[in-house]
Design a protein around this motif. Structure first.
Motif, mmCIF file in Angstrom:
data_model
loop_
_atom_site.group_PDB
_atom_site.id
_atom_site.type_symbol
_atom_site.label_atom_id
_atom_site.label_comp_id
_atom_site.label_asym_id
_atom_site.label_seq_id
_atom_site.Cartn_x
_atom_site.Cartn_y
_atom_site.Cartn_z
ATOM 1 N N SER A 1 0.838 -1.191 0.000
ATOM 2 C CA SER A 1 0.000 0.000 0.000
ATOM 3 C C SER A 1 0.874 1.243 0.000
ATOM 4 C CB SER A 1 -0.965 0.002 1.185
ATOM 5 O OG SER A 1 -0.280 0.200 2.386
ATOM 6 N N THR A 2 0.268 2.336 -0.412
ATOM 7 C CA THR A 2 0.946 3.626 -0.422
ATOM 8 C C THR A 2 -0.110 4.710 -0.276
ATOM 9 O OG1 THR A 2 2.625 4.942 -1.577
ATOM 10 C CG2 THR A 2 0.845 4.050 -2.937
ATOM 11 N N VAL A 3 0.326 5.870 0.171
ATOM 12 C CA VAL A 3 -0.584 7.014 0.222
ATOM 13 C C VAL A 3 -0.302 7.876 -1.001
ATOM 14 C CG1 VAL A 3 -1.300 9.074 1.491
ATOM 15 C CG2 VAL A 3 -0.761 6.966 2.727
ATOM 16 N N THR B 1 -8.123 -1.362 -2.473
ATOM 17 C CA THR B 1 -8.986 -0.602 -1.574
ATOM 18 C C THR B 1 -8.456 0.824 -1.488
ATOM 19 O OG1 THR B 1 -7.756 -1.307 0.378
ATOM 20 C CG2 THR B 1 -9.715 -2.608 -0.215
ATOM 21 N N PHE B 2 -9.376 1.744 -1.250
ATOM 22 C CA PHE B 2 -9.072 3.168 -1.217
ATOM 23 C C PHE B 2 -9.611 3.728 0.092
ATOM 24 C CE2 PHE B 2 -9.873 1.549 -5.397
ATOM 25 C CZ PHE B 2 -8.827 2.026 -6.172
ATOM 26 N N ALA B 3 -8.749 4.363 0.896
ATOM 27 C CA ALA B 3 -9.180 4.913 2.181
ATOM 28 C C ALA B 3 -8.532 6.276 2.379
ATOM 29 C CB ALA B 3 -8.790 3.975 3.316
ATOM 30 N N PRO B 4 -9.304 7.255 2.837
ATOM 31 C CA PRO B 4 -8.717 8.573 3.097
ATOM 32 C C PRO B 4 -7.628 8.470 4.161
ATOM 33 C CG PRO B 4 -11.116 8.591 3.438
ATOM 34 C CD PRO B 4 -10.707 7.183 3.207
ATOM 35 N N GLU B 5 -6.529 9.168 3.928
ATOM 36 C CA GLU B 5 -5.458 9.217 4.925
ATOM 37 C C GLU B 5 -4.694 10.518 4.732
ATOM 38 O OE1 GLU B 5 -1.420 6.846 6.097
ATOM 39 O OE2 GLU B 5 -3.233 5.641 5.818
ATOM 40 N N GLY B 6 -4.597 11.292 5.797
ATOM 41 C CA GLY B 6 -3.923 12.584 5.690
ATOM 42 C C GLY B 6 -4.617 13.412 4.618
ATOM 43 N N GLY C 1 -4.526 12.660 1.467
ATOM 44 C CA GLY C 1 -4.606 11.849 0.260
ATOM 45 C C GLY C 1 -5.415 10.584 0.455
ATOM 46 N N THR C 2 -5.021 9.557 -0.280
ATOM 47 C CA THR C 2 -5.732 8.280 -0.270
ATOM 48 C C THR C 2 -4.748 7.141 -0.100
ATOM 49 O OG1 THR C 2 -7.370 9.182 -1.801
ATOM 50 C CG2 THR C 2 -7.261 6.779 -1.619
ATOM 51 N N ARG C 3 -4.997 6.276 0.866
ATOM 52 C CA ARG C 3 -4.202 5.054 0.998
ATOM 53 C C ARG C 3 -4.787 4.026 0.037
ATOM 54 N NH1 ARG C 3 -0.208 2.758 3.369
ATOM 55 N NH2 ARG C 3 0.058 4.473 4.832
ATOM 56 N N VAL C 4 -3.968 3.612 -0.923
ATOM 57 C CA VAL C 4 -4.361 2.588 -1.880
ATOM 58 C C VAL C 4 -3.647 1.304 -1.477
ATOM 59 C CG1 VAL C 4 -4.384 1.885 -4.301
ATOM 60 C CG2 VAL C 4 -4.603 4.316 -3.714
ATOM 61 N N THR C 5 -4.423 0.244 -1.262
ATOM 62 C CA THR C 5 -3.864 -1.050 -0.880
ATOM 63 C C THR C 5 -4.194 -2.062 -1.976
ATOM 64 O OG1 THR C 5 -4.128 -0.525 1.456
ATOM 65 C CG2 THR C 5 -3.822 -2.846 0.892
ATOM 66 N N PHE D 1 4.184 -4.766 -7.363
ATOM 67 C CA PHE D 1 3.091 -3.996 -6.751
ATOM 68 C C PHE D 1 3.593 -2.610 -6.335
ATOM 69 C CE2 PHE D 1 -0.239 -7.286 -5.128
ATOM 70 C CZ PHE D 1 -0.276 -7.886 -6.379
ATOM 71 N N GLU D 2 4.793 -2.562 -5.726
ATOM 72 C CA GLU D 2 5.358 -1.283 -5.293
ATOM 73 C C GLU D 2 5.591 -0.370 -6.491
ATOM 74 O OE1 GLU D 2 8.827 -2.479 -3.083
ATOM 75 O OE2 GLU D 2 7.597 -3.541 -1.601
#
Length: 155
Positions: free
Chosen positions: A9-11, A100-105, A107-111, A139-140
């Motif tokens: 995952s990354t933001v 998956t996409f989740a708000p973080e800071g 931006g968006t954390r995409v896993t 993936f990275e």
């Protein structure tokens, strides 16, 4: 039978609504997928829906690219994209995959997660190859390219 899971995952410094469309349509994948450059002569076919549930993608390439199909089986706007990934060459495997996409800071954390089972010849292969090490780097690279692709989209 042994199972495996590969997750990275990354933001990405953008709202999910800007990231989601690049994953939810296979036609956007050439902008970021780590496997698009594996075989410059790879054959690609798109069918079904343009985006979301029912969107399909098939590829056939050289030995390294192999062949297979992907179909989006679940799509929830800016939340999740689930894909049925089926490899047909060099060996047969079905690997459920999810983004998956989740708000973080700001931006968006995409896993990005792929699961699978080692069976048949894959069990022998698993003795020598670690799927997380083999696929995790891709993936990275893909997530970094996805972040760049989002950054290069017109506002």
């Amino acid at each position: 039978m042994s199972t495996y899971s590969v997750t990275r995952s990354t933001v990405i410094p953008a709202p999910a609504k800007d990231v989601f469309p690049l994953v939810n349509s296979f036609r956007g994948w050439p902008k970021w997928s780590p496997w698009e450059s594996v075989d410059p002569d790879m054959k690609r076919t798109y069918s079904g829906a343009e985006a979301g549930v029912g969107a399909k993608y098939a590829w056939s390439g050289n030995r390294k690219a192999g062949a297979g199909t992907m179909e989006i089986v679940e799509s929830k706007e800016a939340d999740v994209v689930r894909i049925r990934l089926e490899f047909t060459k060099p060996f047969h495997a079905v690997n459920p995959t999810a983004f998956t996409f989740a708000p973080e800071g700001g931006g968006t954390r995409v896993t990005w997660t792929m699961v699978g089972e080692h069976k048949g010849i894959g069990k022998v292969f698993a003795l020598f190859m670690n799927m997380d090490k083999m696929v995790g780097g891709d993936f990275e690279k893909g997530l970094a390219s996805l972040a760049s692709a989002v950054g290069s989209r017109p506002a």
